[in-house]
Design a protein around this motif. Structure first.
Motif, short mmCIF file in Angstrom:
data_model
loop_
_atom_site.label_atom_id
_atom_site.label_comp_id
_atom_site.label_asym_id
_atom_site.label_seq_id
_atom_site.Cartn_x
_atom_site.Cartn_y
_atom_site.Cartn_z
N ASP A 127 26.50 -17.61 -56.43
CA ASP A 127 25.43 -16.58 -56.58
C ASP A 127 25.65 -15.98 -57.88
N HIS B 288 24.50 -13.39 -58.87
CA HIS B 288 24.42 -11.73 -58.63
C HIS B 288 25.61 -11.19 -57.88
N ARG B 289 26.42 -12.17 -57.69
CA ARG B 289 27.77 -11.82 -56.86
C ARG B 289 28.77 -11.57 -57.87
#
Length: 295
Positions: A55, A57-58
């Motif tokens: 991900d 956004h991680r």
């Protein structure tokens, strides 16, 4: 003008994935590895079918779950990896990497095109936006249709980038592996084991803690009669060494991918990519015969 049926045959005779030939119709191979299951860091190239699902956004590499490349455009993983994933097309899949903090030139990165989840089981398929190319570091995994305790398949292994008990963590995310033993179904102690058939294992090395492998990562076993490794389960949780058995979803894989009815790989039947390659080969031979019946 060519008849419609001939045009249809021509379309079927040409694979839509140009990288099928890079995999040579094989799966479950490990060209770069001589040792396996040391219980520590894996050597680069030891798990060529293993995928890191990320991900963006991680924090860090963005690694969320493990997965297995089963065709050049499909990755098998766990459905629980996507409880609130609304825009899965922004996620990426990394293959051929050993250290996720520094994947290296052998790694291949693909965006996710779509997600398909099983209705009842903790398994899912990710379709990639474009095919990967098989190499010494990227290979297809074989999906087994054998029963809960596959006969003729041992030893078995797990691997991933997840944390391990008793091992200090640093900023690097390096692939690790361990050998495991298959347990009898009645010895499963996972929370989900009582509700549905599962495959359970324990680490072969005593005192090495629980197998905290990546969710969605594979349990693979070796065919004692060949050099092939078969995926017999998908990790259904980060603890407890509990896996969703492949025989419960192998047919679903075929239906979801839209491939011809057949067997998606087991010690005996052909793997998914071999079935497709055989289909295309037959169609090409038929087309050649239609063009020149005299041979």
């Amino acid at each position: 003008m060519a008849p419609l049926w001939l045009l249809v045959l021509l379309a079927l005779a040409v694979p839509s994935w140009p990288t099928w030939d890079t995999c040579d119709g094989t799966c479950g191979l490990r060209p770069m590895a001589e040792e396996f299951g040391s219980g520590s860091g894996a050597v680069p190239g030891a798990w060529p079918g293993l995928a890191s699902i990320q991900d963006p956004h991680r924090a860090g590499s963005g690694h969320v779950c493990g997965g297995t490349l089963i065709t050049p455009t499909w990755v098998l993983t766990a459905a629980r990896c996507f409880p609130r994933a609304r825009n899965v097309s922004s996620w990426r899949v990394v293959l051929g990497a050993w250290d996720l903090s520094d994947p290296g030139p052998e790694a291949q990165v693909r965006q996710v095109r779509r997600l398909r989840e099983h209705r009842d089981l903790d398994v899912a398929l990710l379709e990639l936006e474009r095919p990967v190319e098989c190499s010494d570091f990227v290979q297809l995994g074989c999906v087994s249709e054998a029963g809960p305790r596959p006969g003729g398949l041992e030893p078995c292994y797990i691997g991933g980038w997840g944390s391990r008990e008793g091992v200090s963590q640093d900023t690097r995310e390096v692939l690790w592996e361990a050998q495991v033993r298959l347990l009898q179904p009645e010895l499963c102690n996972g929370a989900e084991a009582a509700d549905s058939p599962q495959v359970c294992v324990e680490l072969s090395q005593r005192g090495s803690g629980t197998c905290q492998v990546d969710t969605g990562g594979p349990l693979v076993c070796r065919d004692r009669g060949s050099e092939h490794f078969w995926l017999v389960g998908v990790t259904s949780g980060a603890r407890g060494c509990v896996f969703t058995p492949a025989w419960r979803f192998s047919h679903w894989i075929l239906l979801t991918m839209g491939t011809p009815e057949g067997t998606p790989g087991s010690p005996g039947p052909e793997p998914l990519n071999a079935v497709l390659l055989q289909f295309f080969s037959v169609m090409r031979d038929l087309l050649r015969f239609l063009r020149d019946p005299t041979g």
